[in-house]
Design a protein around this motif. Structure first.
Motif, PDB file in Angstrom:
ATOM      1  N   GLY A  58       0.838  -1.235  -0.002  1.00  0.00           N
ATOM      2  CA  GLY A  58       0.042   0.021  -0.116  1.00  0.00           C
ATOM      3  C   GLY A  58       0.986   1.320   0.191  1.00  0.00           C
ATOM      4  N   LYS A  59       2.015   1.169  -0.770  1.00  0.00           N
ATOM      5  CA  LYS A  59       2.810   2.418  -0.888  1.00  0.00           C
ATOM      6  C   LYS A  59       2.218   3.465  -1.273  1.00  0.00           C
ATOM      7  CE  LYS A  59       6.160   0.230  -2.694  1.00  0.00           C
ATOM      8  NZ  LYS A  59       5.828  -1.134  -2.756  1.00  0.00           N
ATOM      9  N   SER A  60       1.410   3.389  -2.641  1.00  0.00           N
ATOM     10  CA  SER A  60       0.982   4.504  -3.073  1.00  0.00           C
ATOM     11  C   SER A  60      -0.182   5.069  -2.451  1.00  0.00           C
ATOM     12  CB  SER A  60       0.423   3.900  -4.626  1.00  0.00           C
ATOM     13  OG  SER A  60       1.488   3.757  -5.296  1.00  0.00           O
ATOM     14  N   THR A  61      -1.103   4.354  -1.677  1.00  0.00           N
ATOM     15  CA  THR A  61      -2.137   4.712  -0.963  1.00  0.00           C
ATOM     16  C   THR A  61      -1.670   5.583   0.413  1.00  0.00           C
ATOM     17  OG1 THR A  61      -3.326   2.639  -1.584  1.00  0.00           O
ATOM     18  CG2 THR A  61      -4.089   4.032   0.334  1.00  0.00           C
ATOM     19  N   LEU A  62      -0.459   5.261   0.833  1.00  0.00           N
ATOM     20  CA  LEU A  62       0.123   5.709   1.859  1.00  0.00           C
ATOM     21  C   LEU A  62       0.679   6.957   1.492  1.00  0.00           C
ATOM     22  CD1 LEU A  62       0.924   5.389   4.990  1.00  0.00           C
ATOM     23  CD2 LEU A  62       3.116   4.732   4.124  1.00  0.00           C
ATOM     24  N   VAL A  63       1.422   7.064   0.404  1.00  0.00           N
ATOM     25  CA  VAL A  63       1.780   8.479  -0.252  1.00  0.00           C
ATOM     26  C   VAL A  63       0.837   9.299  -0.505  1.00  0.00           C
ATOM     27  CG1 VAL A  63       2.784   9.265  -2.324  1.00  0.00           C
ATOM     28  CG2 VAL A  63       4.084   7.597  -1.017  1.00  0.00           C
ATOM     29  N   ASN A  64      -0.382   8.780  -0.964  1.00  0.00           N
ATOM     30  CA  ASN A  64      -1.519   9.773  -1.129  1.00  0.00           C
ATOM     31  C   ASN A  64      -2.085  10.417   0.095  1.00  0.00           C
ATOM     32  OD1 ASN A  64      -2.284   9.795  -3.858  1.00  0.00           O
ATOM     33  ND2 ASN A  64      -2.930   7.752  -3.803  1.00  0.00           N
ATOM     34  N   THR A  67       0.477  12.914   1.448  1.00  0.00           N
ATOM     35  CA  THR A  67       0.300  14.100   0.510  1.00  0.00           C
ATOM     36  C   THR A  67      -0.833  14.955   0.701  1.00  0.00           C
ATOM     37  OG1 THR A  67       1.744  12.863  -1.133  1.00  0.00           O
ATOM     38  CG2 THR A  67       0.467  14.983  -1.821  1.00  0.00           C
ATOM     39  N   ALA A  68      -1.957  14.378   1.045  1.00  0.00           N
ATOM     40  CA  ALA A  68      -3.078  15.087   1.411  1.00  0.00           C
ATOM     41  C   ALA A  68      -2.937  15.901   2.554  1.00  0.00           C
ATOM     42  CB  ALA A  68      -4.285  14.125   1.332  1.00  0.00           C
ATOM     43  N   HIS A  69      -2.569  15.335   3.525  1.00  0.00           N
ATOM     44  CA  HIS A  69      -2.283  15.724   4.848  1.00  0.00           C
ATOM     45  C   HIS A  69      -1.408  16.707   4.855  1.00  0.00           C
ATOM     46  CE1 HIS A  69      -2.512  16.075   9.336  1.00  0.00           C
ATOM     47  NE2 HIS A  69      -0.948  15.872   9.326  1.00  0.00           N
ATOM     48  N   LEU A  70      -0.408  16.607   4.565  1.00  0.00           N
ATOM     49  CA  LEU A  70       0.835  17.872   4.591  1.00  0.00           C
ATOM     50  C   LEU A  70       0.401  18.984   3.515  1.00  0.00           C
ATOM     51  CD1 LEU A  70       3.869  15.765   4.399  1.00  0.00           C
ATOM     52  CD2 LEU A  70       2.901  16.874   6.231  1.00  0.00           C
ATOM     53  N   SER A  71      -0.356  18.764   2.458  1.00  0.00           N
ATOM     54  CA  SER A  71      -0.815  19.871   1.334  1.00  0.00           C
ATOM     55  C   SER A  71      -2.017  20.597   2.432  1.00  0.00           C
ATOM     56  CB  SER A  71      -1.496  19.002   0.237  1.00  0.00           C
ATOM     57  OG  SER A  71      -2.184  20.106  -0.767  1.00  0.00           O
ATOM     58  N   ASP A  72      -2.737  19.942   3.098  1.00  0.00           N
ATOM     59  CA  ASP A  72      -3.742  20.598   3.986  1.00  0.00           C
ATOM     60  C   ASP A  72      -3.141  21.669   4.857  1.00  0.00           C
ATOM     61  OD1 ASP A  72      -5.899  19.544   2.376  1.00  0.00           O
ATOM     62  OD2 ASP A  72      -6.146  17.842   4.271  1.00  0.00           O
ATOM     63  N   LEU A  73      -1.730  21.431   5.231  1.00  0.00           N
ATOM     64  CA  LEU A  73      -1.019  22.039   6.215  1.00  0.00           C
ATOM     65  C   LEU A  73      -0.187  23.218   5.398  1.00  0.00           C
ATOM     66  CD1 LEU A  73       0.359  19.517   8.619  1.00  0.00           C
ATOM     67  CD2 LEU A  73      -1.375  20.796   8.957  1.00  0.00           C
ATOM     68  N   GLY A  74      -0.556  23.378   4.136  1.00  0.00           N
ATOM     69  CA  GLY A  74       0.113  24.286   3.205  1.00  0.00           C
ATOM     70  C   GLY A  74       1.615  24.024   2.729  1.00  0.00           C
ATOM     71  N   LYS A  75       1.801  22.841   2.715  1.00  0.00           N
ATOM     72  CA  LYS A  75       3.017  22.295   2.292  1.00  0.00           C
ATOM     73  C   LYS A  75       2.998  22.039   0.945  1.00  0.00           C
ATOM     74  CE  LYS A  75       4.968  22.224   6.555  1.00  0.00           C
ATOM     75  NZ  LYS A  75       5.777  23.163   6.993  1.00  0.00           N
ATOM     76  N   LYS A  76       4.228  22.650  -0.016  1.00  0.00           N
ATOM     77  CA  LYS A  76       4.360  22.248  -1.396  1.00  0.00           C
ATOM     78  C   LYS A  76       4.985  20.972  -1.382  1.00  0.00           C
ATOM     79  CE  LYS A  76       5.911  24.574  -5.530  1.00  0.00           C
ATOM     80  NZ  LYS A  76       6.302  25.568  -6.144  1.00  0.00           N
ATOM     81  N   ILE A  77       4.464  19.870  -2.055  1.00  0.00           N
ATOM     82  CA  ILE A  77       5.179  18.307  -2.117  1.00  0.00           C
ATOM     83  C   ILE A  77       5.199  18.128  -3.526  1.00  0.00           C
ATOM     84  CG2 ILE A  77       4.714  16.064  -1.436  1.00  0.00           C
ATOM     85  CD1 ILE A  77       2.718  17.402   0.715  1.00  0.00           C
ATOM     86  N   ALA A  78       6.566  17.390  -3.875  1.00  0.00           N
ATOM     87  CA  ALA A  78       6.860  16.682  -4.948  1.00  0.00           C
ATOM     88  C   ALA A  78       6.914  15.133  -4.802  1.00  0.00           C
ATOM     89  CB  ALA A  78       8.124  17.067  -5.475  1.00  0.00           C
ATOM     90  N   LYS A 102      -6.201  12.266  -7.934  1.00  0.00           N
ATOM     91  CA  LYS A 102      -7.004  13.065  -7.239  1.00  0.00           C
ATOM     92  C   LYS A 102      -6.150  14.452  -6.724  1.00  0.00           C
ATOM     93  CE  LYS A 102      -6.158  11.160  -2.431  1.00  0.00           C
ATOM     94  NZ  LYS A 102      -6.785  10.702  -1.337  1.00  0.00           N
ATOM     95  N   HIS A 103      -4.735  14.392  -6.817  1.00  0.00           N
ATOM     96  CA  HIS A 103      -3.871  15.457  -6.573  1.00  0.00           C
ATOM     97  C   HIS A 103      -3.611  16.278  -7.966  1.00  0.00           C
ATOM     98  CE1 HIS A 103      -3.349  13.946  -2.477  1.00  0.00           C
ATOM     99  NE2 HIS A 103      -2.955  13.022  -2.942  1.00  0.00           N
ATOM    100  N   PHE A 104      -4.114  15.966  -9.082  1.00  0.00           N
ATOM    101  CA  PHE A 104      -3.513  16.494 -10.247  1.00  0.00           C
ATOM    102  C   PHE A 104      -3.891  17.877 -10.415  1.00  0.00           C
ATOM    103  CE2 PHE A 104      -3.485  12.832 -13.778  1.00  0.00           C
ATOM    104  CZ  PHE A 104      -2.353  12.335 -13.197  1.00  0.00           C
ATOM    105  N   ASN A 105      -4.908  18.630  -9.943  1.00  0.00           N
ATOM    106  CA  ASN A 105      -5.336  19.764  -9.979  1.00  0.00           C
ATOM    107  C   ASN A 105      -4.807  20.798  -8.472  1.00  0.00           C
ATOM    108  OD1 ASN A 105      -6.359  19.655 -12.345  1.00  0.00           O
ATOM    109  ND2 ASN A 105      -8.405  18.959 -11.206  1.00  0.00           N
ATOM    110  N   ASN A 106      -4.119  20.057  -7.847  1.00  0.00           N
ATOM    111  CA  ASN A 106      -3.639  21.025  -6.353  1.00  0.00           C
ATOM    112  C   ASN A 106      -2.393  21.474  -6.858  1.00  0.00           C
ATOM    113  OD1 ASN A 106      -2.281  21.736  -4.030  1.00  0.00           O
ATOM    114  ND2 ASN A 106      -3.466  20.012  -3.204  1.00  0.00           N
ATOM    115  N   PRO A 107      -2.325  22.917  -6.890  1.00  0.00           N
ATOM    116  CA  PRO A 107      -0.968  23.670  -7.266  1.00  0.00           C
ATOM    117  C   PRO A 107       0.052  23.418  -6.439  1.00  0.00           C
ATOM    118  CG  PRO A 107      -2.555  25.031  -6.188  1.00  0.00           C
ATOM    119  CD  PRO A 107      -3.384  23.772  -6.329  1.00  0.00           C
ATOM    120  N   LYS A 108      -0.218  22.689  -5.091  1.00  0.00           N
ATOM    121  CA  LYS A 108       1.061  22.544  -4.358  1.00  0.00           C
ATOM    122  C   LYS A 108       1.488  21.272  -4.402  1.00  0.00           C
ATOM    123  CE  LYS A 108      -1.070  25.200  -0.635  1.00  0.00           C
ATOM    124  NZ  LYS A 108       0.048  26.517  -0.806  1.00  0.00           N
ATOM    125  N   ILE A 109       1.049  20.367  -5.387  1.00  0.00           N
ATOM    126  CA  ILE A 109       1.565  18.929  -5.531  1.00  0.00           C
ATOM    127  C   ILE A 109       2.172  18.899  -6.732  1.00  0.00           C
ATOM    128  CG2 ILE A 109       0.946  16.517  -5.171  1.00  0.00           C
ATOM    129  CD1 ILE A 109      -1.326  17.501  -3.143  1.00  0.00           C
TER     130      ILE A 109
END
Length: 296
Positions: A58-64, A67-78, A102-109
């Motif tokens: 479940g690596k990809s699910t974990l990365v998802n 990413t979602a949590h840290l993006s909500d905190l305002g972090k810019k993630i690659a 689901k992260h495609f349109n997030n300008p921070k990701i």
């Protein structure tokens, strides 16, 4: 020819189109990729987190979820998702970008897939160069998800500042493998799918193993598809990474070695090699060692 300076300035300003173009040039050795690499101002303070472990963990699910949590905190993630290379077309197979749509349109990701190019642990010279491009592009965190193929996961240690090994409760039989290899490179373990039977017992056994090895390595339990345990894991991921000059020098030497190996092998065209072997094998006196000697 693309203007190297304009591309580098564009990606530094957060232009994902410029960044994507730079990564394509670097990945495929297309000029002016060398000028671009020479112009990079690599930020050594951007943490690179390696996420590795066996297939199905479940690596990809974990990365998802991370990413979602840290993006909500305002972090810019690659995210650099390293896919196994197809032996037939030399491209990547899994297409993690689709799984992370689901992260495609997030300008921070920013998400990019990369083929392993035959590197068993998923880390090629190109991976290292592309991570350095990302470290020059204003991100707060870089996640590298690698192919899980057994002991070769140790290769991620030569790239990541912090390596996370993802396992599942059914990984109990792999404890011996963990002892012999992954324990040396893991800065943290994640027991994912922890709502399954045996998860608590497996996590406890893993924690005992860590203590037996006198390692200060945390063990987290997560259910990534339900975002359970993600906050605790993210809090740890974002802790400052303590400077270790000896380890940094070791990792830098490893990076340099792999990059040199890549450029030394540049004149070996795998498709052409296959064609030549196909012809050579039809000869009654074909000898693989004479064939190789003719190449080198």
């Amino acid at each position: 020819m693309q203007n190297a300076t304009a591309l580098v300035e564009g990606m530094k300003k957060g232009d994902f189109i410029s960044l994507a173009r730079v990564l394509t040039l670097v990945e495929n050795d297309l000029e002016p990729y060398k000028k671009i690499l020479f112009k990079l101002q690599i930020n050594p303070d951007v943490p690179v987190i390696g996420i590795t472990g066996p297939p199905g963990a479940g690596k990809s699910t974990l990365v998802n979820a991370i990413t979602a949590h840290l993006s909500d905190l305002g972090k810019k993630i690659a995210i650099l998702a390293v896919d196994p290379t197809s032996p037939f077309n030399f491209g990547s197979l899994l297409g993690d970008r689709i799984r992370m749509s689901k992260h495609f349109n997030n300008p921070k990701i920013f998400i990019r897939s990369l083929a392993t190019r035959g590197a068993l642990g998923g880390i090629s010279g190109k991976t290292i160069e592309m991570v350095d491009v990302l470290k020059s592009s204003g991100f707060d965190l870089i996640l590298v998800e690698t192919v899980g193929v057994g002991q070769s996961e140790v290769e991620i240690a030569g790239l990541a500042d912090r390596t996370v090994v993802v396992l599942v409760p059914e990984s109990g039989d792999e404890i011996q493998n963990i002892k012999s290899g992954l324990m040396e490179i893991a800065q943290g373990f994640v027991v994912n799918k922890a709502d399954r039977e045996g998860a608590d017992a497996f996590a406890n056994n893993l924690q005992k193993l860590v203590h037996q090895q006198h390692q200060d390595v945390p063990v987290f339990k997560t259910v990534a598809d339900k975002t359970e345990g993600i906050v605790e894991l993210c809090n740890w991921l974002m802790l400052p990474i303590l400077a270790d000059n000896e380890r940094k020098a070791l990792l830098m030497a490893e990076k340099v070695f792999r990059i040199i190996a890549h450029y030394r092998m540049q004149n070996i065209n795998k498709a052409k090699l296959r064609a030549e072997i196909s012809v050579g094998m039809k000869l009654s006196d074909f000898n693989i060692y004479r064939f190789i000697d003719g190449l080198i």
